[in-house]
Design an enzyme around this catalytic site. Structure first.
Site: not given
Ligand code: GLA
Ligand code: ZN
Length: 660
Positions: A109, A143-144, A153, A155, A158, A305
């Protein structure tokens, strides 16, 4: 910083003895940067407060000795099991109140204070440790951000944050009741404490509550980014921060997130986009994803990426054909990427992503993919240095709004209606005619553009209304569409005046009636030719507008489907339906033909990056066969051997003197 090429590297997946071989192969390929560490929290903190950064120090050092710099991700996208064991309450909760569990990633979360405390402890130690390292050039937070958290979430933590967010926005509960329209179904609240997240109900949701929830959720992710970025900036004021965004993903408003970044980054996986593409629009989905990322900060960006080869988790994509990896990477460059980092260095032997394959296969023996990417890097380094920072200088733009997307998501009208799909009907037609287009926020400056397409301006407010009005008055060509001005920003229908609300005089018409095309196709006639339209028909009553095309079936046969109205020094088109490809192509010919960079066969795109005295054109053949393309006079081949026909998946680059 002069960096064009990189790879995403997970040294922790491989024996230390292999690292040097990797570094050598990377150097030979042309790699200047790696991104690392964004999923390795357990490796760096195997026990609370016992930090182990030595392995990463060693990897950074080794890579640096081969001339390769590092970008580090804070590993907060995957909290270790020992944290979850101790604090299971940080696992996110779905709309049914069920916890999601450990075993994948993103199992946290983002508002939970206990989780935040873990993040704070870790990121402080991490930033303090790596900040002085000159080989670490920048950071990525997690990440992302937003990935996997679409409806999460809900919960208690939140919900608490949501209540605070609402109290700040509305001040009093009376104001919230009024603006959410809680007289409906007896939904009135006595105080903020009674408000919940929009969890699974017996039936239905309040559209105003849901819209606020989505906004709140986006704000929470932006704030979560700031929570980490503050720590990173405290220890390393000289290093930049970026985030790997996901094109049209909607969980976070990337215009807002972008404000906390030195530059945006994006993860580009064309084989995932391609499955949605019609043959005449090959390449368009990938192009659109790149253009929205360029729009997030209205500047060039990184690909953090870039797809290398076959990918998938359980099912996999087709293997890119020879030349296609190069083509896809150049498409990213053509749309504004200054740096391309390929995902991933080596196919992983274990874990969910075993088949999300890399530059080097499982065996560790470099093959076709390695050679092709090496070829790409060796060929294009100089070009990419020359065009660094250059924008396409588009004369056409499409307004992109997360707020409108959220509202349409909540009530799509037609079961197949999607905000991005609708917007893409315009984008694809512009793409097919090689008209460079920016995807911009409605906060952006419109006056730079000759053509402004503003699809589904479903919720309108006086400030935005005035912006559109001024744009047209001053000579712009504006395209507004079905479902303009339906609601205010609280997601409440305008009950003061007919559609399309305050902009009725700008488009010169009213909409007193409309139809949803369920199990129904409606025809549109334009200059004696018939087209099909889709999903929705506004029944238009023109005031000063003129009909451009008319419906040719149903009870509104003969009434306008598309109109144009002269207003001030400009004109405003109104499109009362969702256009199918042929109709959209015809429409863009009408409104934007003179902005085209040239005609090409289907699946061949031309795009541009514009310097002060030189324009760079990229001609990209997305087809699996040769194509003849007419190159305008005055364009000079950038590379030798750019002869026609172009090969399958070919990429040609041209320059032209401009200005002076
Ligand atoms: C995303 C993520 C990566 C990896 C790729 C492939 O773009 O940022 O960590 O998981 O997808 O699934
Ligand atoms: Zn939450």
């Amino acid at each position: 910083m002069n960096i064009q090429f990189g790879v995403d590297y997970y040294p922790e997946h491989w024996p230390v003895q292999r690292w040097e071989t990797d570094a050598k192969l990377m150097q030979a390929m042309g790699v200047q940067v790696v991104r690392m560490a964004e999923f390795s929290w357990f490796k760096m903190e195997p026990e609370e407060g016992k930090f182990n950064f030595a392995w990463l120090d060693q990897a950074i050092e080794l890579l640096a000795s081969y001339g390769i710099k590092s970008v580090l991700g804070t590993p907060t996208a995957a909290a270790p099991a020992w944290i979850i064991e101790r604090n299971p309450e940080i696992q996110p909760t779905d709309p049914q109140g069920r916890r999601r569990h450990f075993g994948g990633r993103h199992h946290n979360c983002q508002s939970n204070e206990v989780y935040r405390a873990h993040v704070k402890r870790f990121v402080n130690a991490f930033a303090e440790h790596f900040a002085p390292n000159p080989n670490v050039i920048g950071w990525q937070v997690g990440n992302e951000l937003g990935n996997s958290h679409n409806e999460l979430c809900m919960c208690e933590s939140c919900e608490k944050r949501f209540r605070e967010w609402l109290e700040k926005k509305y001040g009093t509960i009376e104001e919230l009741n009024r603006r959410w329209g809680t007289d409906f179904w007896s939904q009135g609240y006595q105080n903020f404490a009674q408000i919940q997240a929009p969890k699974l109900t017996v039936t239905g949701v309040n559209p105003s509550q849901m819209l606020d929830w989505k906004r709140f959720h986006s704000d929470l992710i932006v704030e979560y980014h700031q929570f980490q970025s503050k720590i990173l900036r405290h220890y390393a004021p000289d290093k930049w921060i970026t985030q790997n965004m996901m094109g049209f993903a909607e969980t976070v408003d990337y215009f807002e997130l972008g404000k906390d970044l030195e530059f945006s980054s994006h993860d580009q996986y064309p084989s995932m986009n391609m499955v949605r593409e019609k043959p005449q629009y090959l390449g368009s989905e990938g192009a659109g994803q790149l253009d929205i990322i360029r729009g997030t900060k209205e500047q060039t960006f990184w690909i953090m990426e870039q797809q290398t080869t076959l990918n998938g988790w359980y099912e996999v994509s087709r293997r890119p054909r020879p030349g296609q990896i190069h083509l896809w990477a150049m498409q990213s460059v053509a749309h504004g990427a200054d740096t391309i980092v390929f995902f991933r260095w080596r196919s992983c032997a274990f874990g969910t992503e075993q088949y999300w394959e890399g530059v080097i296969p499982h065996s560790g023996i470099p093959g076709r993919v390695y050679d092709e990417i090496k070829g790409f890097m060796h060929k294009n380094g100089t070009l990419m240095q020359e065009i660094k920072g250059l924008m396409p200088q588009s004369e056409a733009a499409i307004v992109f709004s997360y707020d409108q997307e959220y509202a349409i998501d909540i009530q799509p009208h037609h079961p197949d209606m999607k905000y991005v799909d609708h917007l893409m009907t315009y984008y694809r037609a512009l793409y097919r005619q090689n008209i460079p287009v920016d995807l911009i926020s409605d906060q952006s400056d419109f006056s730079r553009y000759k053509l402004l397409v503003a699809p589904l301006q479903y919720m309108m407010d006086p400030v935005l209304e005035e912006k559109y009005r001024t744009y047209v008055k001053n000579g712009g060509t504006l395209v507004l569409t079905m479902r303009t001005g339906v609601k205010d920003r609280d997601n409440i229908c305008d009950s003061e005046r007919p559609l399309p609300g305050g902009l009725a005089d700008v488009v010169g018409l009213k909409v007193y009636d409309y139809d949803c095309l369920r199990q129904l196709q409606v025809k549109v006639a334009w200059d004696g030719k018939e087209y099909i339209c889709d999903k929705w028909c506004d029944v238009i009553t023109p005031d000063t507008a003129e009909a451009v095309a008319c419906y040719a079936s149903e009870y509104y046969k003969g009434t306008p489907a598309i109109t144009v109205n002269v207003y001030g020094d400009g004109k405003a088109y109104y499109v009362g339906t969702e256009m199918t490809p042929d109709l959209a192509d015809r429409f863009i010919t009408e409104v934007g033909a003179e902005l085209s960079l040239g005609e090409t066969p289907d699946g061949v795109e031309i795009t541009r990056r514009m310097g002060a005295d030189k324009a760079y054109y990229f001609v990209l053949n997305h087809n699996g066969k040769e194509q003849m393309v007419n190159i305008p006079e005055g364009w000079q081949s950038y590379y030798e051997g750019q002869t026609m026909p172009m090969p399958a998946y070919g990429v040609y680059v041209y320059t032209e003197k401009v200005g002076k």
